[in-house]
Write an enzyme that holds these catalytic residues in place. Structure first.
Site, PDB file in Angstrom:
ATOM      1  N   TRP A   1       1.471   9.451   0.940  1.00  0.00           N
ATOM      2  CA  TRP A   1       2.125   9.458   2.252  1.00  0.00           C
ATOM      3  C   TRP A   1       3.622   9.716   2.021  1.00  0.00           C
ATOM      4  O   TRP A   1       4.251   8.999   1.236  1.00  0.00           O
ATOM      5  CB  TRP A   1       1.915   8.091   2.911  1.00  0.00           C
ATOM      6  CG  TRP A   1       2.453   7.959   4.292  1.00  0.00           C
ATOM      7  CD1 TRP A   1       2.309   8.843   5.330  1.00  0.00           C
ATOM      8  CD2 TRP A   1       3.217   6.868   4.805  1.00  0.00           C
ATOM      9  NE1 TRP A   1       2.929   8.355   6.446  1.00  0.00           N
ATOM     10  CE2 TRP A   1       3.493   7.147   6.155  1.00  0.00           C
ATOM     11  CE3 TRP A   1       3.689   5.676   4.257  1.00  0.00           C
ATOM     12  CZ2 TRP A   1       4.217   6.279   6.966  1.00  0.00           C
ATOM     13  CZ3 TRP A   1       4.408   4.810   5.058  1.00  0.00           C
ATOM     14  CH2 TRP A   1       4.664   5.115   6.400  1.00  0.00           C
TER      15      TRP A   1
ATOM     16  N   ASP B   1      -2.050  -0.213  -0.523  1.00  0.00           N
ATOM     17  CA  ASP B   1      -1.728   0.103   0.868  1.00  0.00           C
ATOM     18  C   ASP B   1      -3.044   0.309   1.609  1.00  0.00           C
ATOM     19  O   ASP B   1      -3.773   1.271   1.351  1.00  0.00           O
ATOM     20  CB  ASP B   1      -0.868   1.388   0.897  1.00  0.00           C
ATOM     21  CG  ASP B   1      -0.359   1.696   2.303  1.00  0.00           C
ATOM     22  OD1 ASP B   1      -0.810   1.049   3.264  1.00  0.00           O
ATOM     23  OD2 ASP B   1       0.493   2.604   2.437  1.00  0.00           O
TER      24      ASP B   1
ATOM     25  N   ALA C   1      -4.201   0.907   5.081  1.00  0.00           N
ATOM     26  CA  ALA C   1      -3.755   1.229   6.445  1.00  0.00           C
ATOM     27  C   ALA C   1      -4.909   1.669   7.343  1.00  0.00           C
ATOM     28  O   ALA C   1      -4.718   1.820   8.545  1.00  0.00           O
ATOM     29  CB  ALA C   1      -2.691   2.326   6.392  1.00  0.00           C
TER      30      ALA C   1
ATOM     31  N   LYS D   1      -3.975   1.261  13.098  1.00  0.00           N
ATOM     32  CA  LYS D   1      -5.088   2.170  13.345  1.00  0.00           C
ATOM     33  C   LYS D   1      -6.352   1.430  13.745  1.00  0.00           C
ATOM     34  O   LYS D   1      -6.985   1.782  14.724  1.00  0.00           O
ATOM     35  CB  LYS D   1      -5.340   3.017  12.097  1.00  0.00           C
ATOM     36  CG  LYS D   1      -4.420   4.205  11.970  1.00  0.00           C
ATOM     37  CD  LYS D   1      -3.114   3.889  11.312  1.00  0.00           C
ATOM     38  CE  LYS D   1      -2.236   5.136  11.204  1.00  0.00           C
ATOM     39  NZ  LYS D   1      -0.977   4.852  10.532  1.00  0.00           N
TER      40      LYS D   1
HETATM   41  C1  LMR Z   1       0.693   9.384   9.361  1.00  0.00           C
HETATM   42  O1  LMR Z   1       0.629   9.488   8.124  1.00  0.00           O
HETATM   43  O2  LMR Z   1       0.602  10.352  10.123  1.00  0.00           O
HETATM   44  C2  LMR Z   1       0.852   8.024   9.962  1.00  0.00           C
HETATM   45  O3  LMR Z   1       0.863   7.044   8.982  1.00  0.00           O
HETATM   46  C3  LMR Z   1       1.978   7.934  10.899  1.00  0.00           C
HETATM   47  C4  LMR Z   1       3.306   7.948  10.235  1.00  0.00           C
HETATM   48  O4  LMR Z   1       4.097   7.056  10.523  1.00  0.00           O
HETATM   49  O5  LMR Z   1       3.583   8.856   9.439  1.00  0.00           O
END
Ligand code: LMR
Length: 394
Positions: A127, A208, A210, A243
């Site tokens: 991410w 993590d 999520a 989520k």
């Molecule tokens: C994403 O990866 O799209 C989500 O986790 C939202 C974000 O805050 O980036």
């Protein structure tokens, strides 16, 4: 003072949201930011969330502060949901945080307090905000191989070899399930091997989590996390409720820290509360209270699990449909990985030029690294996307 400020590079996911909003074309499709949308394109408030909010509104008599580490009943309920029997209460400190991102941030702060020389090992790719936060904090990181561009699965040999280089006192950031941005995940056997590598190196896992409930199921998605936590002497878990409870804007998350010796637990707990105090003082309560109200009520919890399961199965059906459309259009099975991936995202493996072409020609927005949000699709938009993917020469 402010004249010296320099413009910051925009977050690429959030920048894409803005670009999508500004696009005036009819029928545009947003597969960028990781937000679930139902078949009508709406991000709904879940039934149990509405019911819990109503109950809170009727029964809440004060808005006075709760605890600095967050509402204990919320932390207990989340601990049960995330770790189940793998949680060792005597060795676990917990913190209510501002979303899952807040939990990541506090985990990094804590790691740095524990070991000023910490290096974080993160998957390549990960991410983007993981990297951005560490850059901002000045916490050094290295990337370990993760995604195999040829198979669109996990390059597990590469991952193991790279993680084997971690040192005692380093942090290894793992995605508990539904890897963001690739959608490629570890098998149960591979999780066990990762636990072996952590054992050998003495590095501390930070998981993590999520998207619990978006992959193979609420329990299944926590299995890797539970295994690691039950094997590692020290571990951290950053969990998000954005989520799976659909409460994105409430910013509800939790950090759990497992220490090696129960005697160290109270100091860890106190340090976590201190970190909240230094950052924003008391954590937000409304989302946490919604989650706790749901998890501690049998009826609400059952209804929430049922709705979450509908969401998960809906995404799986869209994956199957998209892989099927692409099989029909290309006469090959080279996009079958989409059906094998889990969670909200799949990395297509398209070039930035192809991603751009899909946006320009078909008004379909996917992140530049070719991550698409499966949950932004519906039965009607899947064939449109499949056609655009093929037309762009992916
Ligand atoms: C994403 O990866 O799209 C989500 O986790 C939202 C974000 O805050 O980036």
């Amino acid at each position: 003072m402010f004249a010296a400020l320099k413009p910051q590079a925009p977050d690429k996911i959030l920048a894409l949201m803005g670009e999508f909003r500004a696009d005036t074309r009819q029928g545009k499709i947003d597969l960028g930011v990781g937000v679930y949308k139902d078949p009508t394109g709406v991000t709904p408030v879940m039934r149990a969330v509405k019911a819990a909010e109503q109950r809170i509104w009727q029964t809440e008599t004060t808005k006075a502060y709760t605890a600095l580490a967050g509402e204990p009943a919320y932390l207990a309920a989340m601990g049960r949901m995330v770790l189940g029997d793998a949680q060792d209460g005597a060795r676990t400190a917990s913190l209510s945080t501002v979303g899952g991102t807040g939990a990541i941030r506090q985990a990094l702060e804590l790691a740095r307090m524990g070991n000023p020389d910490v290096t974080v090992h993160v998957s390549d790719p990960t991410w983007p905000n993981h990297l951005s936060i560490m850059q901002f904090m000045g916490v050094p990181f290295v990337q370990y191989r993760y995604f195999d561009a040829a198979t669109r699965g996990v390059d597990f040999d590469g991952m193991k070899a790279d993680l084997g280089r971690a040192k005692r006192g380093d942090l290894v950031l793992l995605h508990g399930c539904c890897h963001n941005p690739t959608g490629a995940n570890l098998t149960a056997d591979q999780w066990a091997e990762v636990a072996d590598v952590l054992d050998r190196t003495g590095a501390v896992p930070l998981i993590d989590l999520a998207y619990q409930g978006f992959g193979d199921g609420l329990e299944e998605d926590a299995a890797g996390t539970r295994l690691i936590v039950s094997r590692a002497p020290e571990a951290m878990v950053a969990a998000s409720c954005s989520k799976n409870f659909g409460i994105y804007r409430e910013r509800t998350g939790m950090l759990m820290v497992q220490v090696a010796d129960p005697a160290a637990r109270d100091v860890a707990q106190g340090t976590l509360a201190y970190l909240n105090r230094q950052t924003y003082s008391f954590p937000p309560d409304h989302g946490a209270r919604i989650v706790q109200t749901i998890l501690d009520d049998e009826g609400l919890a059952a209804d929430w699990r049922a709705e979450l399961e509908e969401v998960r199965l809906g995404m799986l059906a869209l994956r199957g449909q998209l892989a099927g459309e692409l099989r029909a259009l290309t006469g090959s099975d080279r996009f079958d990985f989409i059906a094998r991936h889990r969670g909200m995202f799949s990395r297509l493996g398209a070039s930035p030029e192809q991603v751009q072409r899909i946006k320009e020609d078909a008004a379909i927005y996917i992140v530049g690294d070719s991550r698409l949000n499966i949950a932004g699709l519906n039965r009607d938009s899947v064939p449109v996307l499949a056609r655009a993917i093929v037309d762009a020469g992916v």
